[in-house]
Design a protein around this motif. Structure first.
Motif, PDB file in Angstrom:
ATOM      1  N   VAL A 269       0.793  -1.214  -0.198  1.00  0.00           N
ATOM      2  CA  VAL A 269      -0.026  -0.034   0.055  1.00  0.00           C
ATOM      3  C   VAL A 269       1.015   1.086  -0.155  1.00  0.00           C
ATOM      4  CG1 VAL A 269      -1.861   1.267   1.300  1.00  0.00           C
ATOM      5  CG2 VAL A 269      -2.010  -1.270   1.214  1.00  0.00           C
ATOM      6  N   ILE A 270       0.546   2.009  -1.054  1.00  0.00           N
ATOM      7  CA  ILE A 270       1.431   3.359  -1.020  1.00  0.00           C
ATOM      8  C   ILE A 270       0.668   4.348  -0.371  1.00  0.00           C
ATOM      9  CG2 ILE A 270       2.530   5.087  -2.748  1.00  0.00           C
ATOM     10  CD1 ILE A 270       2.760   2.773  -4.674  1.00  0.00           C
ATOM     11  N   VAL A 271       1.087   5.223   0.165  1.00  0.00           N
ATOM     12  CA  VAL A 271       0.547   6.506   0.948  1.00  0.00           C
ATOM     13  C   VAL A 271       1.116   7.586   0.101  1.00  0.00           C
ATOM     14  CG1 VAL A 271       0.508   7.732   3.220  1.00  0.00           C
ATOM     15  CG2 VAL A 271       0.750   5.494   3.539  1.00  0.00           C
ATOM     16  N   PRO A 272      -0.009   8.354  -0.100  1.00  0.00           N
ATOM     17  CA  PRO A 272       0.439   9.659  -1.252  1.00  0.00           C
ATOM     18  C   PRO A 272       1.204  10.576  -0.549  1.00  0.00           C
ATOM     19  CG  PRO A 272      -1.865   9.849  -0.487  1.00  0.00           C
ATOM     20  CD  PRO A 272      -1.493   8.444   0.198  1.00  0.00           C
ATOM     21  N   ALA A 273       1.571  11.621  -1.510  1.00  0.00           N
ATOM     22  CA  ALA A 273       2.432  12.657  -0.940  1.00  0.00           C
ATOM     23  C   ALA A 273       1.689  13.547  -0.008  1.00  0.00           C
ATOM     24  CB  ALA A 273       2.759  13.648  -2.219  1.00  0.00           C
ATOM     25  N   PHE A 274       0.300  13.649   0.136  1.00  0.00           N
ATOM     26  CA  PHE A 274      -0.592  14.299   0.989  1.00  0.00           C
ATOM     27  C   PHE A 274      -0.552  13.673   2.311  1.00  0.00           C
ATOM     28  CE2 PHE A 274      -2.910  13.784  -3.160  1.00  0.00           C
ATOM     29  CZ  PHE A 274      -2.397  15.051  -3.735  1.00  0.00           C
ATOM     30  N   GLY A 275       0.015  12.390   2.321  1.00  0.00           N
ATOM     31  CA  GLY A 275      -0.211  11.516   3.775  1.00  0.00           C
ATOM     32  C   GLY A 275      -1.718  11.004   3.851  1.00  0.00           C
TER      33      GLY A 275
END
Length: 403
Positions: free
Chosen positions: A125-131
Motif C-alpha cells: 500500500v502506497i501512502v500518497p504525498a498528502f499523507g
C-alpha cells in the motif's frame, strides 16, 4: 494473520540499483529538454511573432518527485505483488494514469470501505504525498501489508506541530480545504496521541472573522457548530476549545491569505485576553509553494497578454496560482495542451463556478503584431505537459518550434 506480517516496518524501496532504473523511466515519462533549454535562457523564448515567458519556479517540486520515484520503485521492488494506492499519488491526471498503467490500484481516500478488508499481508500500500489519516494507517497496519510512505516532509512538519498543540491542550485552527486529503490527514494528527485533542478547519477570511467574533464576544454556540459542521471532531465546544488556539495550515494554501488569517486570529486573542499567551503559530506553507507563488508575482511585473497555468483541476497549489494571475490579466487554468483550441478559444477550469468552460478571448490579440504569453504550472505538473503547452502556443501562432 502471521505476527511478522502484522508488525512489518515500512518498506525502503530507494535502493541504488532500483532508483537508477526508476530515474530512466521517469525521465522518459516526464522530463523535457525544451523546458530545460528555456530555463537556461532565463525563462524566455521569442520565435517569430510570439514571446513566451516561463516563471522562474514552476512544475514538479522535490516532494512530488520523491513520491513519484517511490511509486515507480514500488513496482520494481514488488513486480508480482498487488500494489494499492490511497487515493491519488499527487493531483495530476497524467501521472496517475501512468500508475494505473503499472497496475497500481487506487483505494478510496475519503473513507475506509470494504476494499480495505480485502487487503492481504503480501499486498503493498502506497501512502500518497498528502499523507493519510491515522485511521487509514492503523487499518493498513492491522491488515499487515507492506507500506511505502511517500508523505511530503513539509506535511510531516505540520503534523509534528499539531501533535504538539494537542499535547499542550491547544486547539489547532487549520487553514485548509476540509475535504482535501492533506487537511484530513493533518486534522487526524491534531487529535494527538491520546485522541483527545481538538481542531477546527477554516477556509476563507469570512470563516476567520466568524471565529474571531466568537473569540471576542461568544455567541450562539449551536449556530457556530452548524456553520462549521464537518470541520471539527465530535465533542468540539467553541466556548472551551477556542480558549487556547494554534494556527496551522494545508501546506499548499495561498501564503498571503494564511498570513492574514494568522494576524486576525492573533488580534482576536489579544483583544479578549489582553495578551498573546493563548495564541500560537508558525509558518507551515511549504517552500515550493512559496517559491512558485513568489515567482509568479515577479513574472506579473512584466507586461503579458495572456497567462496559462497548467495542472490538475483538483490541485490546490495550482488553483492559487490561477487566483494570483487572474487579478492581473486574462488567466486560463488548463490540464494540458489539448485544451488550447486556439489562442482565442481555450477550454479551461473556472474556479469561481467549479466547472470546465470555454472562453473566447480573441480580442486580447486584436491589432497586435507581437504578443507575449506567460506560462507557469503547479508543483504536481510534469515538464512534458509544460513542453506540450509551449509547442502548442507557437504552433497556433504559425511559428512552430523546431527545437
Amino acid at each position: 494473520m502471521p505476527e511478522q506480517a502484522r508488525n512489518r516496518p515500512r518498506v525502503n524501496v530507494r535502493r541504488p540499483d532500483v532508483m537508477e532504473l526508476v530515474s530512466a523511466e521517469v525521465a522518459v515519462h516526464y522530463h523535457s529538454s525544451l523546458v530545460e533549454k528555456i530555463k537556461d535562457q532565463g525563462g524566455k523564448i521569442t520565435h517569430g511573432n510570439t514571446t513566451l515567458l516561463l516563471a522562474q519556479d514552476f512544475g514538479f517540486c522535490y516532494g512530488v518527485e520523491r513520491a513519484i520515484d517511490l511509486a515507480y520503485a514500488s513496482r520494481k521492488v514488488f513486480p508480482d505483488n498487488r500494489i494499492f494506492l490511497i487515493g491519488e499519488i499527487i493531483h495530476n491526471p497524467d501521472v496517475n494514469q501512468h500508475l494505473r498503467d503499472m497496475n497500481i490500484v487506487s483505494l478510496p481516500w475519503k473513507e475506509i470501505d470494504a476494499s480495505y478488508d480485502q487487503l492481504e499481508p503480501d499486498d503493498v500500500v502506497i501512502v500518497p504525498a498528502f499523507g493519510a489519516p491515522t485511521s487509514f494507517m492503523e487499518k493498513i497496519q492491522e491488515r499487515g501489508c507492506y507500506t511505502v510512505d511517500t508523505t511530503c516532509g513539509d506535511v510531516m512538519k505540520v503534523w509534528r506541530r499539531v501533535r504538539g498543540y494537542a499535547k499542550e491542550g491547544i486547539t489547532s485552527i487549520i487553514h485548509g480545504k476540509e475535504n482535501h486529503e492533506e487537511t484530513r490527514a493533518t486534522a487526524s494528527r491534531a487529535l494527538g496521541e491520546e485522541k483527545n485533542g481538538h481542531y477546527l478547519v477554516i477556509l476563507t477570511l469570512a470563516d476567520t472573522d466568524h471565529v474571531c467574533n466568537y473569540i471576542r464576544h461568544g455567541g450562539d454556540k449551536q449556530a457556530f457548530l452548524d456553520r462549521f459542521k464537518g470541520s471539527y471532531k465530535q465533542g468540539f465546544d467553541p466556548d472551551l476549545h477556542l480558549r487556547k488556539i494554534g494556527v496551522a495550515n494545508q501546506t499548499t494554501m495561498l501564503k498571503s491569505e494564511t498570513q492574514e488569517i494568522q494576524n486576525r486570529l492573533a488580534q482576536a486573542i489579544l483583544d479578549r485576553d489582553g495578551s498573546s499567551e493563548n495564541f500560537s503559530m508558525f509558518d507551515t506553507i511549504c517552500g515550493a509553494t512559496q517559491e512558485r507563488q513568489d515567482a509568479l508575482f515577479t513574472m506579473l511585473k512584466t507586461r503579458m497578454d495572456l497567462l496559462l497555468v497548467v495542472g490538475g483541476y483538483n490541485s490546490s497549489n495550482t488553483a492559487h496560482l490561477v487566483e494570483i494571475g487572474e487579478k492581473e490579466l486574462p488567466t486560463f487554468f488548463i490540464r494540458d495542451a489539448s485544451q488550447i483550441t486556439s489562442l482565442g478559444l481555450i477550454v479551461h477550469y473556472d474556479l469561481h463556478h467549479a466547472q470546465e468552460t470555454t472562453t473566447d478571448y480573441a480580442e486580447v490579440f486584436s491589432g497586435k503584431d507581437h504578443i507575449t504569453i506567460g506560462l507557469t504550472a503547479g508543483a504536481s505538473c510534469p515538464n512534458n505537459l509544460i513542453e506540450a503547452a509551449v509547442r502548442k502556443v507557437f504552433d497556433l501562432r504559425g511559428t512552430p518550434l523546431e527545437i
